[in-house]
Structures are given as structure tokens and as C-alpha cells.
Design a protein around this motif. Structure first.
Motif, PDB file in Angstrom:
ATOM      1  N   TYR A  93    -116.218  -7.403 -15.023  1.00  0.00           N
ATOM      2  CA  TYR A  93    -116.728  -6.987 -15.988  1.00  0.00           C
ATOM      3  C   TYR A  93    -117.861  -6.108 -15.116  1.00  0.00           C
ATOM      4  O   TYR A  93    -117.969  -4.688 -15.405  1.00  0.00           O
ATOM      5  N   ARG A  94    -118.295  -6.981 -14.634  1.00  0.00           N
ATOM      6  CA  ARG A  94    -119.808  -6.275 -13.102  1.00  0.00           C
ATOM      7  C   ARG A  94    -118.611  -4.931 -12.751  1.00  0.00           C
ATOM      8  O   ARG A  94    -119.196  -3.655 -12.289  1.00  0.00           O
ATOM      9  N   ARG A  95    -117.393  -5.068 -11.917  1.00  0.00           N
ATOM     10  CA  ARG A  95    -116.562  -4.256 -11.550  1.00  0.00           C
ATOM     11  C   ARG A  95    -115.965  -3.080 -12.626  1.00  0.00           C
ATOM     12  O   ARG A  95    -116.621  -1.834 -12.138  1.00  0.00           O
ATOM     13  N   GLU A  96    -115.637  -3.368 -13.134  1.00  0.00           N
ATOM     14  CA  GLU A  96    -115.858  -2.559 -14.705  1.00  0.00           C
ATOM     15  C   GLU A  96    -116.458  -1.662 -15.139  1.00  0.00           C
ATOM     16  O   GLU A  96    -116.366  -0.577 -14.833  1.00  0.00           O
ATOM     17  N   GLY A  97    -118.159  -2.303 -15.023  1.00  0.00           N
ATOM     18  CA  GLY A  97    -119.062  -1.727 -15.883  1.00  0.00           C
ATOM     19  C   GLY A  97    -119.052  -0.709 -14.732  1.00  0.00           C
ATOM     20  O   GLY A  97    -119.744   0.179 -14.924  1.00  0.00           O
ATOM     21  N   LEU A  98    -119.178  -0.513 -12.701  1.00  0.00           N
ATOM     22  CA  LEU A  98    -119.658  -0.139 -12.399  1.00  0.00           C
ATOM     23  C   LEU A  98    -118.755   1.605 -12.185  1.00  0.00           C
ATOM     24  O   LEU A  98    -119.465   2.915 -11.903  1.00  0.00           O
ATOM     25  N   ARG A  99    -117.096   1.307 -12.412  1.00  0.00           N
ATOM     26  CA  ARG A  99    -116.518   1.889 -13.056  1.00  0.00           C
ATOM     27  C   ARG A  99    -116.777   2.946 -13.887  1.00  0.00           C
ATOM     28  O   ARG A  99    -116.215   4.804 -13.207  1.00  0.00           O
ATOM     29  N   ASN A 100    -117.136   2.143 -14.602  1.00  0.00           N
ATOM     30  CA  ASN A 100    -117.285   3.314 -15.945  1.00  0.00           C
ATOM     31  C   ASN A 100    -118.666   3.712 -15.166  1.00  0.00           C
ATOM     32  O   ASN A 100    -119.047   5.218 -16.205  1.00  0.00           O
ATOM     33  N   LYS A 133    -129.216   3.897 -11.789  1.00  0.00           N
ATOM     34  CA  LYS A 133    -129.029   2.070 -11.011  1.00  0.00           C
ATOM     35  C   LYS A 133    -127.228   1.543 -10.178  1.00  0.00           C
ATOM     36  O   LYS A 133    -126.738   0.818 -10.340  1.00  0.00           O
ATOM     37  N   PHE A 134    -126.413   2.660  -9.281  1.00  0.00           N
ATOM     38  CA  PHE A 134    -124.913   2.147  -9.112  1.00  0.00           C
ATOM     39  C   PHE A 134    -125.095   1.016  -7.972  1.00  0.00           C
ATOM     40  O   PHE A 134    -124.250   0.434  -8.324  1.00  0.00           O
ATOM     41  N   PHE A 135    -125.849   1.353  -7.476  1.00  0.00           N
ATOM     42  CA  PHE A 135    -126.150   0.812  -6.262  1.00  0.00           C
ATOM     43  C   PHE A 135    -127.528   0.028  -6.293  1.00  0.00           C
ATOM     44  O   PHE A 135    -128.223   0.115  -6.908  1.00  0.00           O
ATOM     45  N   GLU A 136    -126.729  -1.374  -6.091  1.00  0.00           N
ATOM     46  CA  GLU A 136    -127.866  -2.692  -6.570  1.00  0.00           C
ATOM     47  C   GLU A 136    -129.002  -2.269  -5.039  1.00  0.00           C
ATOM     48  O   GLU A 136    -130.065  -3.042  -5.363  1.00  0.00           O
ATOM     49  N   LYS A 137    -128.500  -1.900  -4.000  1.00  0.00           N
ATOM     50  CA  LYS A 137    -129.570  -2.042  -2.770  1.00  0.00           C
ATOM     51  C   LYS A 137    -129.519  -0.982  -1.800  1.00  0.00           C
ATOM     52  O   LYS A 137    -128.673  -0.513  -2.571  1.00  0.00           O
ATOM     53  N   GLU A 138    -130.703  -0.773  -0.582  1.00  0.00           N
ATOM     54  CA  GLU A 138    -130.786   0.050   0.063  1.00  0.00           C
ATOM     55  C   GLU A 138    -129.696   0.405   0.753  1.00  0.00           C
ATOM     56  O   GLU A 138    -129.113  -0.560   1.058  1.00  0.00           O
ATOM     57  N   VAL A 139    -129.550   1.561   0.454  1.00  0.00           N
ATOM     58  CA  VAL A 139    -127.780   2.089   1.710  1.00  0.00           C
ATOM     59  C   VAL A 139    -128.396   2.632   3.310  1.00  0.00           C
ATOM     60  O   VAL A 139    -128.599   2.975   3.957  1.00  0.00           O
ATOM     61  N   ASN A 166    -120.924  -4.253  -2.762  1.00  0.00           N
ATOM     62  CA  ASN A 166    -119.905  -5.487  -3.176  1.00  0.00           C
ATOM     63  C   ASN A 166    -120.193  -6.171  -2.883  1.00  0.00           C
ATOM     64  O   ASN A 166    -120.803  -7.323  -1.957  1.00  0.00           O
ATOM     65  N   VAL A 167    -119.857  -7.435  -3.904  1.00  0.00           N
ATOM     66  CA  VAL A 167    -120.481  -8.964  -3.673  1.00  0.00           C
ATOM     67  C   VAL A 167    -119.007  -9.639  -4.093  1.00  0.00           C
ATOM     68  O   VAL A 167    -119.207 -10.642  -3.872  1.00  0.00           O
ATOM     69  N   VAL A 227    -123.092   0.965 -17.539  1.00  0.00           N
ATOM     70  CA  VAL A 227    -122.232   0.728 -18.399  1.00  0.00           C
ATOM     71  C   VAL A 227    -120.977  -0.103 -18.652  1.00  0.00           C
ATOM     72  O   VAL A 227    -120.239  -0.352 -17.738  1.00  0.00           O
ATOM     73  N   VAL A 228    -120.958  -1.460 -19.515  1.00  0.00           N
ATOM     74  CA  VAL A 228    -120.284  -2.775 -18.664  1.00  0.00           C
ATOM     75  C   VAL A 228    -119.398  -2.487 -20.507  1.00  0.00           C
ATOM     76  O   VAL A 228    -119.555  -1.882 -21.145  1.00  0.00           O
TER      77      VAL A 228
END
Length: 606
Positions: A252-259, A290-296, A335-336, A599-600
Motif C-alpha cells: 500500500y505504501r508503494r501504491e500510495g507513492l505511485r499514485n 512529501k514523496f521523499f522520506e528523507k534528504e536525497v 526505498n524501504v 495518496v493512499v
């Protein structure tokens, strides 16, 4: 020497018969043979035994029920042999009045039991390949050219193993059973069924050195095959069970990021593509969402810029799908899933390894021999061959009928196996199920039944909604990262590999299953000295060439791949820059915790 005639073996004469001991004689008594005169000299006549009908009576005056396992009863007059519940056999082709007797040979392809073994073996090996996840993983993961040539070369090299083991250890084992100091009890049917023939042959002929060679061979084979099976099953448990059902939050997390990504890009794309001039704006919008969780890290931003530059077309546009892949592949700090699934995969690796050991000990404790389990594989798993084939060959295959074919074929296989044993022997037991015809019928019922159920059901109720292009969209990927495509993987080259695979499969199937064995089975008879010499020469040549190929080819490809990888790494370091082709510098600057506005998908809420 000691042959099954009993004239030179430990035997007991009773009236008009001779009772002798020769383990598993009934398994090859129908082989093509040669007539021997009364003074035990070979003639030029060919002969063979055939099974008598029950109405024709038995050969001996001894009770068949009194014959122990491995014993036979041979009439002094004529040429007729009884094997207890295995039936009676009478020879043809020899002048029995003049005292000639038929001696079946191992040096022949004219073997009815060998033909039945071949059918069972082929069906069983179809099952072990089509239902083995490790083969599917190798085929999917490899490049098309590597997959096609790898399977073709690997199959040809592998064939040297049974080819050589049968001719060397098999025939040497039979030779040892005719040695007057060892007798036929040196390698009994039970010992052979437990896989001990090579061990006893090599230990007797080569001593402790031979035993060590066999142990080393088994160690390499088992560790290689075992590791592949453990990893394959671990992958199924990790991705198809844990990832899908036990921890769906990762998906779901990955699908949320994709959306989130697709909703952001929708404002910038034109006909499924994003202009290079808008790439920085897309990155800024992803940061705001907020697509990215941490500093790139700067290194990942540079890798992303290089990837984007590599996928630009002549109009300085990049497809939305490729841009999404570039972001996921380059910005690995976001990526986690991979790290979590790797830990889970290691856990399931240990679990399945322990289960394999338990299963082996369990079957051994129950008394199931290695040979019995091997020959029964086709009955148990052969039903899935047809359904598995249709899933990749038939676009309109119906999923429910595919499943029904696998299960229904298994039921038909078990039924055919047991019914044939009941019809042939009058009862169903471990020993009757472990006979040639019950195995053949069970294997054929399983593989043909599974195919017909799934194929006919799919024709009657086709799935018209699924299309092949959906496959790429529905296959779950770790961190939603699609493997990088080789620039040489074009549709034309892919079709070329398809043609090579098709032609090679048809030719090899015809040669190895029809052109080579069947004429020799029907008309070749017993090998002459010259014929057997050529057979041994072919076997040795096959083994040597196969050994050279399997040792040198991987070394060559490894060195070649390392050089190519080193060159690509060097080129990447030279070209590494976060500057896009339009001269702008790609930046991803993040502030905040991230992921608050992802977006979940609706499936997660359910």
C-alpha cells in the motif's frame, strides 16, 4: 561367472525345475537377448522373452507363492521362467529342443521395461521443471538470449550425467552381481532403489578414493540444487504470501507513492511524456507532496540526472513511466521494501531448509525409497505441467480452469495409478504401486488430464479481459523498481530468440525422444562389440565436451561481464553530473518529515 540360468549360481533343483536367486531379474527379462547353446556358447540368433497369459499355466512344478523376493523358477525343459506374482515368461527365437536358451542382455535399447521407465521419467521431469520455481526465476531474470542459450546448453550438458552414470555405474553394478564372490545379492533391488548402486560400484572398484569422488559429486550436486530450491521457495513465501497477505502495508505504501507521483506528473505531461524543461518542477512538486522520506544525497541526485539524460528522446522528452523508474532506481534512500523483504527472505530460507531436512527424514522413516519417490513425482506434480504451460502460451486462459486442471489432473493421476495397480496385481500396496505400468498410467493420467481440463475449460470459458501487456503492470516489483533494460533487447532480437528456442526444442525433442531411441528399441537388438564401442565413445565425448563447456563458459562470461561492468562504471564516473542536457542542475531539497500527503489507494482503506 554366474548368470541367471542358475547352472553357475546357487540354486536348488526340484524335479523338473531349477530355483535360482537373481535380484530384479524380472525387470529386464524381456530385453532383447542372444541364444546360447547347451555348452554356454553364444550363437548368432536373437531372442526375447514375453509374458505368458494366466490361462497358459506356469512354467515350474513349484508353487509360485513359495518363491521369495529375488528368486525365480526355471523349467529344465523348454525355456520358461516364473517370478511369483510377477508372472511367467517364455522365450522365442531359440532352438530349445537342441538345448539352446535365451539370455537377455543389458547391452541393448530393446527393453520394454526401459521404454516404460523412459515414459515415466519424461513425464516426471516435465513436472520437476515446470513446477520448479527456480527454473522460472532463472528464465525471467535472465536476458532473452542468455535464457535461451543457457537452457539449451545446460540441458545438453546435464544429459551427460544420466547418460554416463547409467553406462558406467549401471553396467558395472550388474557385472559385479555376476561375480562368483559377490552374487546378485551384492546390489539388490532394494539397494538400487535407495540409490546405492554408484556407492557400491565405486567403493568396490576404486576403493576409498571412489567413495570420496562420489561423495564430492553428491555434495556439489545437492548444494547447487538445494540452494536454488531454497531461494526459489523463499521467494514465493516472501513475495506471494508475506508481501501480499501478511504485510500488505508495504504494498500500500508503494501504491500510495505511485499514485502521488502520477497525480503530480499529470499536471506536466503531454501525451504520456514530460518535457526536460519541466523535470525540475516535477521534482519540486514531489518534494511539496512529501514523496521523499528523507534528504536525497547528492550522489543519488547525480545518478537521477544521468538516468534522465539517458532516456531523453530527440524532442528532449522522457516518458512518464521511464521518469518514474529513474526516480525509484536512482533515489534508493527513499526505498524501504527491499531491506525488509531481504530480512524476511532470509528467515524463510532457514525455515524451508529445515523443512527439506525434515521431509527427507520423514520419507526415509516411512520406508519410501529414493527410486520410488523419484518415479512417483510425475503422478503427484505432473498435473501442473499443462496448466503452467497455458499460462504463458494462451492469452485467454481462464484462471479458475487453470487451477482446476492442476487439481483435477492430480486426482486423475492418483486414480489411474491405484486402478492400474488393482487391475494388474489384484491389490493396491507400496510394492504394486511401485511397478512399471501403474507408474506409467498414473503419470500419463496426471499430465494429460491436467492439460485437457485447463485447455478445454479455457476454450469454453475464456478470459477475454486479460491482455499480455497487463503482465508488466501487475507483476509486483521490489520498491517498484523495474530492472534496467539492455539496449540490445529489441523486439526483433526477442523474436529471433523465440525462433531459436522453438526450432531447437522441436529438433532436440525429435532427435532425443524419437530418432535416437525408438529405432534402436525396435530393431537394433543387442549391441555388437563395435556398436557398444561407439556407444562408449559417444558417451565419453559427450561427457568431456560437456565438462569443458560447463567449466570454461561461466569463467569466460564472468570475466567478460566484469570487464563490461568496469567500463560502464568508469564511463558513469566520467559522465556523472547532476546537470541535465538543457544546462540546468537537478536539485532535490527536502524539508520536513515526508509522506504526510501521500495518496493512499482505496484498497488499503478496505
Amino acid at each position: 561367472s554366474c548368470d541367471f540360468d542358475a547352472s553357475n549360481c546357487d540354486s536348488t533343483e526340484t524335479g523338473k525345475t531349477i530355483i535360482g536367486q537373481y535380484s530384479a531379474l524380472n525387470s529386464y527379462v524381456e530385453n532383447d537377448g542372444t541364444c546360447y547353446s547347451s555348452d554356454q556358447k553364444a550363437t548368432e540368433k536373437a531372442c526375447s522373452f514375453s509374458k505368458k497369459k494366466s490361462s497358459e499355466g506356469i512354467c515350474c512344478d513349484a508353487e509360485l507363492g513359495a518363491l521369495l523376493e529375488g528368486q525365480y523358477c526355471r523349467a529344465k525343459s523348454g525355456d520358461c521362467i516364473d517370478f511369483g506374482d510377477k508372472g511367467s515368461f517364455e522365450s522365442s527365437g531359440c532352438d530349445t529342443v537342441a538345448g539352446e536358451r535365451c539370455v537377455p542382455s543389458f547391452l541393448t535399447m530393446g527393453s520394454p521395461s526401459g521404454l516404460l521407465f523412459g515414459i515415466t521419467n519424461i513425464v516426471g521431469n516435465f513436472g520437476t521443471v515446470f513446477v520448479d520455481q527456480s527454473y522460472w526465476q532463472s528464465a525471467v531474470a535472465a536476458k532473452p538470449k542468455s535464457a535461451v542459450m543457457g537452457f539449451l546448453i545446460g540441458g545438453m550438458v546435464w544429459f551427460a550425467v544420466p547418460f554416463c552414470m547409467a553406462t558406467t555405474n549401471g553396467l558395472a553394478g550388474r557385472a559385479l552381481t555376476t561375480h562368483p564372490e559377490l552374487s546378485s545379492l551384492y546390489i539388490t533391488a532394494a539397494a538400487s532403489g535407495s540409490g546405492l548402486t554408484p556407492a557400491r560400484v565405486l567403493a568396490k572398484i576404486l576403493g576409498s578414493g571412489g567413495a570420496f569422488i562420489l561423495l564430492l559429486q553428491l555434495f556439489m550436486a545437492i548444494t547447487s540444487t538445494g540452494s536454488a530450491e531454497i531461494i526459489a521457495v523463499s521467494s514465493i513465501l516472501t513475495y506471494d504470501i508475506y508481501y501480499t497477505y501478511l504485510n500488505p502495508e508495504l504494498k500500500y505504501r508503494r501504491e500510495g507513492l505511485r499514485n502521488t507521483f502520477m497525480s503530480v506528473v499529470a499536471s506536466f505531461e503531454v501525451s504520456g511524456k514530460v518535457a526536460l524543461a519541466n523535470v525540475q518542477a516535477v521534482m519540486n512538486a514531489l518534494v511539496d507532496k512529501k514523496f521523499f522520506e528523507k534528504e536525497v544525497p547528492g550522489k543519488e541526485a547525480t545518478a537521477l540526472a544521468v538516468a534522465i539524460n539517458g532516456f531523453l528522446d530527440e524532442d528532449q522528452m522522457i516518458s512518464t513511466a521511464e521518469l518514474y523508474n529513474c526516480v525509484n532506481r536512482a533515489v534508493s534512500s527513499n526505498n524501504v521494501e527491499g531491506e525488509i523483504l531481504l530480512r524476511v527472505s532470509k528467515f524463510f530460507t532457514g525455515v524451508f531448509a529445515i523443512f527439506m531436512g525434515f521431509l527427507a527424514v520423514f520419507l526415509q522413516t516411512l520406508g519410501f525409497s529414493l527410486g520410488w519417490v523419484y518415479m512417483s513425482m510425475g503422478v503427484i506434480i505432473g498435473s501442473a505441467v499443462g496448466p503452467a504451460s497455458l499460462t504463458i502460451l494462451m492469452e485467454r486462459a481462464n484462471g479458475k480452469w487453470i487451477a482446476a486442471g492442476a487439481v483435477g489432473g492430480f486426482v486423475l493421476g492418483i486414480m489411474g495409478w491405484c486402478i492400474q495397480a488393482q487391475v494388474e496385481f489384484g491389490y493396491v500396496a507400496y510394492e504394486t504401486l511401485g511397478s512399471d505400468w501403474p507408474w506409467v498410467v498414473g503419470n500419463l493420467c496426471a499430465i494429460i488430464g491436467g492439460l485437457l481440463i485447463s485447455f478445454l475449460g479455457s476454450l469454453a470459458m475464456p478470459d477475454n479481459d486479460f491482455k499480455w501487456h497487463m503482465l508488466n503492470e501487475r507483476i509486483p516489483l521490489v520498491d517498484d523498481i523495474e530492472p534496467a533494460k539492455d539496449t540490445e533487447e529489441t523486439d526483433d532480437k526477442l523474436q529471433k530468440q523465440v525462433k531459436i528456442a522453438t526450432v531447437a526444442s522441436v529438433v532436440l525433442t525429435f532427435v532425443l525422444l524419437v530418432l535416437w531411441p525408438l529405432p534402436m528399441h525396435g530393431a537394433a537388438g543387442v549391441f555388437s562389440k563395435g556398436g557398444f564401442t561407439f556407444w562408449v565413445f559417444l558417451e565419453v565425448a559427450w561427457a568431456l565436451i560437456g565438462g569443458i563447456v560447463i567449466i570454461t563458459l561461466p569463467v569466460y562470461e564472468t570475466v567478460k561481464s566484469m570487464k563490461e561492468a568496469k567500463k560502464k562504471l568508469s564511463d558513469a564516473e566520467t559522465e556523472a553530473s547532476s546537470v541535465l542536457k538543457d544546462g540546468t542542475t537537478l536539485k532535490i531539497e527536502i524539508a520536513g518529515e515526508g509522506l504526510k500527503d501521500v495518496v493512499v489507494p482505496e484498497s488499503a482503506e478496505i
